[in-house]
Scaffold this active site. Structure first.
Site, short mmCIF file in Angstrom:
data_model
loop_
_atom_site.label_atom_id
_atom_site.label_comp_id
_atom_site.label_asym_id
_atom_site.label_seq_id
_atom_site.Cartn_x
_atom_site.Cartn_y
_atom_site.Cartn_z
N CYS A 197 10.03 11.98 -38.42
CA CYS A 197 10.68 11.00 -39.30
C CYS A 197 10.64 11.54 -40.73
O CYS A 197 9.57 11.84 -41.25
CB CYS A 197 9.98 9.66 -39.21
SG CYS A 197 10.74 8.48 -40.34
N ILE A 217 17.25 17.52 -32.56
CA ILE A 217 16.43 17.37 -33.76
C ILE A 217 16.42 15.90 -34.22
O ILE A 217 17.23 15.09 -33.76
CB ILE A 217 17.02 18.23 -34.94
CG1 ILE A 217 18.50 17.87 -35.14
CG2 ILE A 217 16.82 19.68 -34.71
CD1 ILE A 217 19.19 18.54 -36.33
C1 LIG Z 1 19.19 3.98 -38.06
C2 LIG Z 1 18.43 5.09 -37.41
C3 LIG Z 1 17.10 4.89 -37.03
C4 LIG Z 1 16.38 5.92 -36.41
N1 LIG Z 1 15.08 5.69 -36.03
C5 LIG Z 1 14.40 6.67 -35.37
C6 LIG Z 1 13.08 6.42 -34.87
O1 LIG Z 1 12.53 5.33 -34.97
N2 LIG Z 1 12.43 7.46 -34.27
C7 LIG Z 1 13.01 8.71 -34.09
O2 LIG Z 1 12.38 9.60 -33.52
N3 LIG Z 1 14.27 8.94 -34.53
C8 LIG Z 1 14.97 7.97 -35.16
N4 LIG Z 1 16.24 8.21 -35.59
C9 LIG Z 1 16.84 9.55 -35.37
C10 LIG Z 1 17.68 9.62 -34.09
O3 LIG Z 1 16.90 9.36 -32.95
C11 LIG Z 1 18.33 11.00 -33.95
O4 LIG Z 1 17.33 12.00 -33.91
C12 LIG Z 1 19.28 11.32 -35.10
O5 LIG Z 1 19.98 10.16 -35.50
C13 LIG Z 1 20.29 12.42 -34.72
O6 LIG Z 1 21.07 12.04 -33.61
P1 LIG Z 1 22.53 11.34 -33.76
O7 LIG Z 1 23.33 12.23 -34.66
O8 LIG Z 1 23.05 11.27 -32.35
O9 LIG Z 1 22.31 9.99 -34.35
C14 LIG Z 1 16.99 7.19 -36.20
C15 LIG Z 1 18.33 7.39 -36.57
C16 LIG Z 1 19.06 6.36 -37.17
C17 LIG Z 1 20.50 6.60 -37.55
#
Ligand SMILES: Cc1cc2nc3c(=O)[nH]c(=O)nc-3n(C[C@H](O)[C@H](O)[C@H](O)COP(=O)(O)O)c2cc1C
Length: 304
Positions: A129, A190
């Site tokens: 995070c 990632i």
């Molecule tokens: C609003 C939001 C909240 C997220 N909360 C978490 C979380 O609690 N734990 C985590 O490991 N990743 C969290 N992420 C990251 C996502 O799991 C992911 O790694 C990241 O968004 C990239 O993937 P994507 O482009 O498909 O969204 C969050 C992403 C977003 C947009």
């Protein structure tokens, strides 16, 4: 038979290689049930810690032209309250991965143990995070801390342990090697990329936390590069995550070395049907190219 999309990661059987990414809708059993009905292969919960956290003040999430910028600050009810939801998730017909974080290796292990006791099929360590002081990427940027956390959690639970890595490091291979040599069962790559946006009228940063993490299409090439590098460095399965919106994105991630893909931000643009569309698109691709199973395309881009 051609075009099999069923696969397996560290003993978890997936009906197709799409997985809900952590933090998007993964806060309750009801939401996850909907995602299971939308044909996802597995789901990951929102990250949960030992104690409840409120998260940051608004604005915490903003949509940019190129993706989504967030600094939510890991809001969660704490593992004790979340156990009830995990127990209900046991009714899901697909694997449930519980994402956990902590402020020390012992805390990660304690939360992971409680999650597994409640019925988690696997735990994903949020070592990435980008916007919470003392947790997540602060520890995930050091190979030594990653080793200590993975070792502690591995000795505490008897379910597969995944390490979710941050791209915000000089050399992600070094962190992946540390996780793999400490016994991790899979690597998720990632999490979001550190980023910010400024309002040109107020002349101030838009997020209350100022700096946040970028997700969505803009980070896909970064995620593909990370998966590619990790695949060359370690011998554990990789779950690709970052900007996957179409079956083409998923196939690209798998050619780089991912055994499955997580999908998060794309849900905001495509709705829950994204899982079915990506899975069906992969299946048609496998048919067209004459592959028997999705396993055959994992890491194919590395062949000379
Ligand atoms: C609003 C939001 C909240 C997220 N909360 C978490 C979380 O609690 N734990 C985590 O490991 N990743 C969290 N992420 C990251 C996502 O799991 C992911 O790694 C990241 O968004 C990239 O993937 P994507 O482009 O498909 O969204 C969050 C992403 C977003 C947009």
């Amino acid at each position: 038979m051609q075009g099999q999309v069923e696969t397996e990661i560290a003993g978890l059987k997936l009906r197709n290689p799409t997985i809900l990414a952590s933090g998007i809708l993964g806060t309750s059993a009801d939401y996850l049930m909907e995602i299971a009905h939308a044909d996802a292969g597995a789901v990951t919960t929102k990250s949960v810690g030992l104690k409840p956290r409120e998260g940051y003040k608004n604005p915490t999430v903003i949509q940019l032209e190129c993706g989504i910028l967030n600094a939510v600050g890991l809001p969660n009810p704490g593992i004790r309250a979340f156990i009830k939801e995990i127990r209900e998730m046991r009714n899901l017909e697909i694997p449930v991965i519980v994402s956990v974080y902590g402020f020390s290796p012992e805390e990660y292990a304690e939360v992971a143990m409680m999650a597994v006791e409640a019925g988690a099929d696997a735990v994903e360590l949020n070592l990435s995070c980008p916007h919470v002081k003392g947790a997540g990427a602060e520890m995930g940027r050091s190979a030594k801390s990653v080793s200590l956390i993975v070792e502690k959690v591995k000795e505490s639970v008897d379910k597969p342990v995944f390490a979710k890595l941050t791209p915000n490091v000089a050399d992600i291979k070094e962190i992946a090697v540390a996780a793999a040599s400490s016994g991790v069962d899979a690597i998720t790559a990632i999490n979001t990329v550190r980023a910010m946006a400024i309002d040109i009228e107020t002349c101030r940063p838009i997020l209350a936390n100022k700096i946040g993490g970028l997700s969505g299409g803009a980070i896909k090439p970064i995620a593909v590069r990370c998966v590619y590098e990790i695949y060359e460095a370690v011998d554990v399965p990789i779950i690709g995550c970052g900007g996957v919106r179409t079956w083409r994105d998923a196939v690209e991630m798998m050619l780089a070395g991912a055994s499955a893909v997580q999908i998060g931000s794309a849900i905001a643009y495509e709705g829950l049907s994204v899982f079915r569309r990506v899975a069906e698109g992969i299946k048609s691709y496998l048919h067209r190219k004459g592959f028997r199973s999705v396993k055959e395309i994992v890491g194919l881009a590395h062949e000379e």
